[in-house]
Design an enzyme around this catalytic site. Structure first.
Site, short mmCIF file in Angstrom:
data_model
loop_
_atom_site.label_atom_id
_atom_site.label_comp_id
_atom_site.label_asym_id
_atom_site.label_seq_id
_atom_site.Cartn_x
_atom_site.Cartn_y
_atom_site.Cartn_z
N ARG A 179 0.84 -1.22 0.00
CA ARG A 179 0.00 0.00 0.00
C ARG A 179 0.87 1.26 0.00
O ARG A 179 0.57 2.24 0.69
CB ARG A 179 -0.92 0.03 1.23
N SER A 257 -10.30 -0.20 3.48
CA SER A 257 -9.55 -0.41 4.73
C SER A 257 -9.03 0.93 5.23
O SER A 257 -8.39 1.65 4.48
CB SER A 257 -8.34 -1.32 4.48
N GLU A 353 -4.44 4.15 6.14
CA GLU A 353 -4.16 3.89 4.73
C GLU A 353 -4.53 5.09 3.85
O GLU A 353 -3.75 5.47 2.98
CB GLU A 353 -4.93 2.64 4.29
#
Ligand code: EPU
Length: 357
Positions: A179, A257, A353
């Protein structure tokens, strides 16, 4: 005498349209309120250069906005918002070992995945139904069900937001991580806020081989008695799994997320397992361990909890949601409370995130 039509050397460019006081609520999947003082829709490289040359906008900081699916807006951005709307999809090259496919950065990611399958070019099926645009996909190196963008990435085109120059970056230059990429980092060498991605080329390997190692897909194979699904079947399974546990942003605001799955050392992992034997963890090649953040948050009792208009999704504790009317500040307050409680119980710091503005 014959009449002559004068053909200009350069066709006239359409004027730069600057929209002022634009509500961003519909332009971020969390549905958070914020107003852009100036917003420009970028349909090609030239639009970026015209913003940079503009006497007022040129000097302002820039906020690049794709599908707004990885963004938490806590205030009205100071920056001029550049909404990327570059379209286009084409097969660049058909090689014996791969199809190379190019998309405009403003194309919808899921539609791009579906289109490649329709053309008979499989390879992106595990990444079905991820919200957002193709241009945003390299920024956080989107991933799901055992595959990440980096596994299918060829190169991208971007425009430098200071010089207006076009650049092409390969995977190495993008510095993909979990990520993570060069586009998430400011400072020296980082490209956060410094470039706008206009086109992305993906590499779909031939012959196609399925990626089936993820537990949820293994379960589907067992449940359906189909150990050899084709790409279309995997696409359908991934869509069904996601629809089961992740909220549809069109129905309930969210940014997927909210936290990354934390990576801890082998030693830390042994400690945690000794205290909590049921903790969901994935050993990594270098001996470290990735922990399921959703499990950690769930274990702290957050699933389904609400704080004001923000909350923790009741089927997946890793997803924060807007129950209607939430502000970015409420989402951030909730996120901090979750971070504190996970730190208090497990000694692990969860890292968000999405990008918080
Ligand atoms: N779990 C719980 N309780 C929860 C949530 C999860 O116990 O409330 C457990 C699950 O039972 C499972 C484990 O935690 O054993 C992992 O959960 P899951 O398989 O749902 O995956 P995840 O780690 O929560 C990651 C990605 C998702 C991606 C899925 C599938 C991150 C931060 N998230 O989620 O990506 O779709 O795997 O590959 O890496 C996103 O980035 O926005 C995203 C949705």
């Amino acid at each position: 005498m014959t009449s002559q039509t004068r053909i200009p050397a350069h066709p006239p460019a359409h004027p730069l349209e600057i929209e002022q006081g634009v509500s961003l609520r519909e332009l971020n999947t969390f549905g958070l309120p914020a107003v852009a003082r100036a917003l420009v829709r970028v349909r090609g490289d030239a639009d970026v250069r015209r913003v940079l040359d503009h006497p007022d906008l040129g000097r302002l900081p820039k906020l690049v906005l794709g599908g707004g699916s990885n963004l938490v807006l806590t205030r009205d951005p100071e920056a001029v918002v550049l909404r990327v709307e570059v379209t286009g999809r084409r097969l660049v090259e058909e090689r014996p070992d791969a199809w190379i496919v190019e998309f405009g950065a403003g194309e919808n990611w899921h539609e791009a995945v579906a289109w490649t399958l329709d053309q008979g070019w499989p390879g992106l099926e595990n990444l079905a139904l991820i919200p957002g645009t193709v241009g945003a996909s390299p920024v956080q190196n989107i991933g799901a069900y055992g595959l990440e963008l980096a596994d299918r990435f060829d190169s991208l085109d971007a425009v430098d937001l200071v010089t207006g120059r076009g650049v092409t970056l390969d995977a190495r230059a993008c510095a993909f991580g979990y990520r993570d990429s060069v586009f998430k980092h400011g400072g020296f060498g980082g490209l956060a806020g410094k470039s706008l991605i206009t086109r992305v080329r993906l590499r779909l390997p031939r012959p196609w081989t399925p990626v089936l190692g993820y537990l949820d897909l293994e379960r589907r194979m067992a449940d359906t008695g189909n150990p050899h699904p084709d790409a279309r079947t995997i696409f359908d399974w991934v869509c069904a799994i996601r629809r089961d546990k992740l909220p549809d942003p069109a129905q309930i605001g969210n940014a997927g997320s909210f936290f990354k799955n934390p990576v801890v050392s082998a030693e830390q992992c042994r400690d945690i397992i000794a205290r909590d034997p049921h903790i969901v963890h994935y050993p990594l090649a270098d001996g470290s361990c990735k922990l399921a953040a959703g499990w950690l948050i769930d274990a702290c009792g957050w699933k389904g909890k609400r704080v004001g208009h923000a909350g923790v999704y009741d089927k997946q504790a890793l997803v924060l949601v807007n129950h209607g009317g939430a502000t970015g500040a409420e989402v951030v307050t909730l996120a901090r409370a979750i971070q504190e409680s996970v730190y208090g119980r497990f000694g692990i710091r969860l890292e968000p995130e999405p990008v918080v503005v």
